[in-house]
Design an enzyme around this catalytic site. Structure first.
Site, mmCIF file in Angstrom:
data_model
loop_
_atom_site.group_PDB
_atom_site.id
_atom_site.type_symbol
_atom_site.label_atom_id
_atom_site.label_comp_id
_atom_site.label_asym_id
_atom_site.label_seq_id
_atom_site.Cartn_x
_atom_site.Cartn_y
_atom_site.Cartn_z
ATOM 1 N N CYS A 1 0.850 -1.204 0.000
ATOM 2 C CA CYS A 1 0.000 0.000 0.000
ATOM 3 C C CYS A 1 0.880 1.246 0.000
ATOM 4 O O CYS A 1 1.623 1.464 -0.943
ATOM 5 C CB CYS A 1 -0.986 -0.035 1.170
ATOM 6 S SG CYS A 1 -2.312 1.181 0.979
ATOM 7 N N HIS B 1 -3.805 -4.762 -0.262
ATOM 8 C CA HIS B 1 -3.337 -5.367 0.991
ATOM 9 C C HIS B 1 -3.431 -6.886 0.900
ATOM 10 O O HIS B 1 -4.519 -7.441 1.125
ATOM 11 C CB HIS B 1 -4.212 -4.897 2.152
ATOM 12 C CG HIS B 1 -4.000 -3.469 2.516
ATOM 13 N ND1 HIS B 1 -3.071 -3.062 3.438
ATOM 14 C CD2 HIS B 1 -4.589 -2.337 2.063
ATOM 15 C CE1 HIS B 1 -3.095 -1.746 3.558
ATOM 16 N NE2 HIS B 1 -4.014 -1.281 2.724
ATOM 17 N N GLU C 1 -2.529 -8.955 3.040
ATOM 18 C CA GLU C 1 -2.890 -9.449 4.381
ATOM 19 C C GLU C 1 -4.378 -9.294 4.681
ATOM 20 O O GLU C 1 -4.873 -9.831 5.667
ATOM 21 C CB GLU C 1 -2.030 -8.749 5.443
ATOM 22 C CG GLU C 1 -2.421 -7.329 5.809
ATOM 23 C CD GLU C 1 -1.956 -6.261 4.824
ATOM 24 O OE1 GLU C 1 -1.520 -6.608 3.711
ATOM 25 O OE2 GLU C 1 -2.055 -5.068 5.177
#
Lengths: 249, 211
Positions: free
Chosen positions: B83, B188, B190
């Protein structure tokens, strides 16, 4: 942009509560267990709102946020009692993707700019709680206090404050599954280019379509997923078959 | 393998660490570095980002991390920016005029222009399409959806650094870059559910030189 279906968990800090019209909270389950279930179902995003945080003079439980981020692989946003940049920082550090600010954003807009300055202009969701479907009265503190603001100035100004998204809540519709307040979605949408999350009253895939067609980019759904057999996947599949752009899962 | 996650005090670490831990081996050492002197010859450095370009660079600078990251990248450590972390790899950003980035992948970050049926910030899921036959990150070639939250997007100077793109209105933006041992993801991983898990595993395999 793909439409986001955001299951929303209302909590009193530990348990999941169910309200109606921002009132009469009753306990209906364990917040983490509910979040884990949605996580396993790979929902688009989760929203955790602590409706008692302001009364307790605290933010949403950090333990709970840590448990969320350690067990979920999807984004979640949190709200409730965030009054300072320190509160905001705790939420982001605990893994929240975005934070929801209601009363504090209206009473102290500088707080939003301050948070955006550090955490970026995608980090803050401002919650606008509309009292009823007729008129544009805004309330804060879980619907307890009316505020006098000029929405024709306030809403267009949010982007310059560094707000990333607007959560439109309808006190009248919240927890009732009686359909979203589409007029408010249209109204706010006409005043901003920020993404809008429509919340309150959604009871079907058709309601979601209506909210999207009125200008929302996402919907927040509580009661429907909590108290009926309808799952986020059902809504997703309905939107898919009716030609709406949704995530591939 | 030594994996170091950079802590800027403002970024979201717990989700990143959780996602990496899922694929570490018992011999791996996963550590968090909030200062340059805590970085010890890592094989993989992860720079998660959140916030404004200037805040990110200021934190990197105050924590003595800029020369350390540059030094280890030259020595061959793999570096992944996520990001804002991807944007920090570049030279500059319209978000913070006059602030220099790490300059590891030439390019600058620019604000999204408004497009029909699109909102700014770009928040939500978008398809990611690899632009080259990428053997390292195969998940980027499967048109999977990943989760984005940003208003600025990175424009690499050299087309060769382009790894993947995503659609925005009638145009595309760069959603992943890679230059030798450095790569960046605008989304992202994650937070991107199972698609993200596939990619995180590929990142670790890449750092181990196993893919």
């Amino acid at each position: 942009m793909k439409i986001r279906i955001i299951p929303t968990i209302l909590t009193d800090g530990i348990t999941v509560v169910k309200g109606e019209n921002f009132n009469n909270w009753r306990t209906v389950g364990n917040a983490f267990a509910v979040a884990k279930l949605f996580g396993d179902r790979q929902v688009d995003e989760l929203l955790l709102l602590d409706v008692k945080a302001r009364e307790r003079n605290q933010i949403v439980s950090e333990d709970l946020m840590h448990k969320f981020s350690e067990n979920l692989n999807i984004p979640f946003s949190v709200g409730g009692g965030i009054n300072t940049i320190g509160d905001a920082k705790k939420c982001f550090r605990a893994g929240a993707e975005k934070i929801v600010i209601g009363a504090a954003a209206i009473e102290n807009p500088n707080l939003v700019s301050e948070i955006a300055e550090t955490f970026g202009n995608q980090a803050v969701i401002v919650a606008l709680d509309f009292l009823n479907v007729f008129g544009n009265e805004i309330v804060i503190n879980s619907g307890k206090k009316k505020v006098e603001i000029d929405l024709f100035k306030f809403i267009p100004g949010l982007v310059d404050l560094g707000v990333g998204e607007i959560l439109i809540q309808s006190v009248e519709r919240e927890g009732t599954m009686s359909g979203p307040d589409l007029r408010k979605v249209e109204f706010v949408s006409s005043l901003t280019s920020l993404p809008i999350i429509a919340s309150g009253g959604i009871s079907s895939g058709q309601d979601v379509q209506n909210a999207i067609n009125s200008g929302a980019s996402a919907v927040s759904i509580g009661a429907l997923f909590q108290f009926t057999r309808t799952t986020p996947r059902d809504i997703h599949d309905y939107l898919l078959t009716t030609g709406f752009n949704v995530r591939k899962i | 393998m030594k994996i170091t996650v950079i802590d800027l005090g403002i970024n979201n670490l717990s989700s990143v660490i959780k996602s990496v831990k899922a694929f570490t081996k018992t011999t791996d050492i996963l550590s968090i570095a909030s200062h340059g002197n805590e970085v010890e010859s890592p094989d993989l450095v992860i720079l998660p980002g959140l916030g404004k370009f200037s805040s990110g660079m200021l934190e990197l600078s105050n924590r003595g991390l800029i020369p350390i990251i540059q030094e280890f990248v030259v020595k061959g450590s793999k570096l992944v920016g996520i990001c804002l972390g991807m944007q920090l790899l570049g030279n500059s950003s319209e978000e913070s005029e006059g602030i220099s980035g790490l300059g590891l992948i030439p390019g600058l970050s620019s604000k999204f222009k408004s497009e029909a049926n699109e909102r700014i910030p770009n928040i939500g899921w978008r398809e990611v399409s690899g632009v080259k036959t990428e053997k390292v990150f195969r998940s980027l070639n499967q048109n999977l959806d990943f989760y984005f939250v940003h208003s600025y997007h990175f424009i690499p100077t050299y087309p060769g650094d382009l790894l993947a793109i995503s659609g925005y209105g009638n145009s595309n933006f760069v959603s992943a870059v890679k230059r030798n041992n450095i790569c960046g993801f605008q989304f992202h991983p994650e937070k991107s559910g199972r698609s993200g898990e596939l990619l995180v595993k590929e990142v670790l395999d890449w750092a181990r030189n196993e893919n």
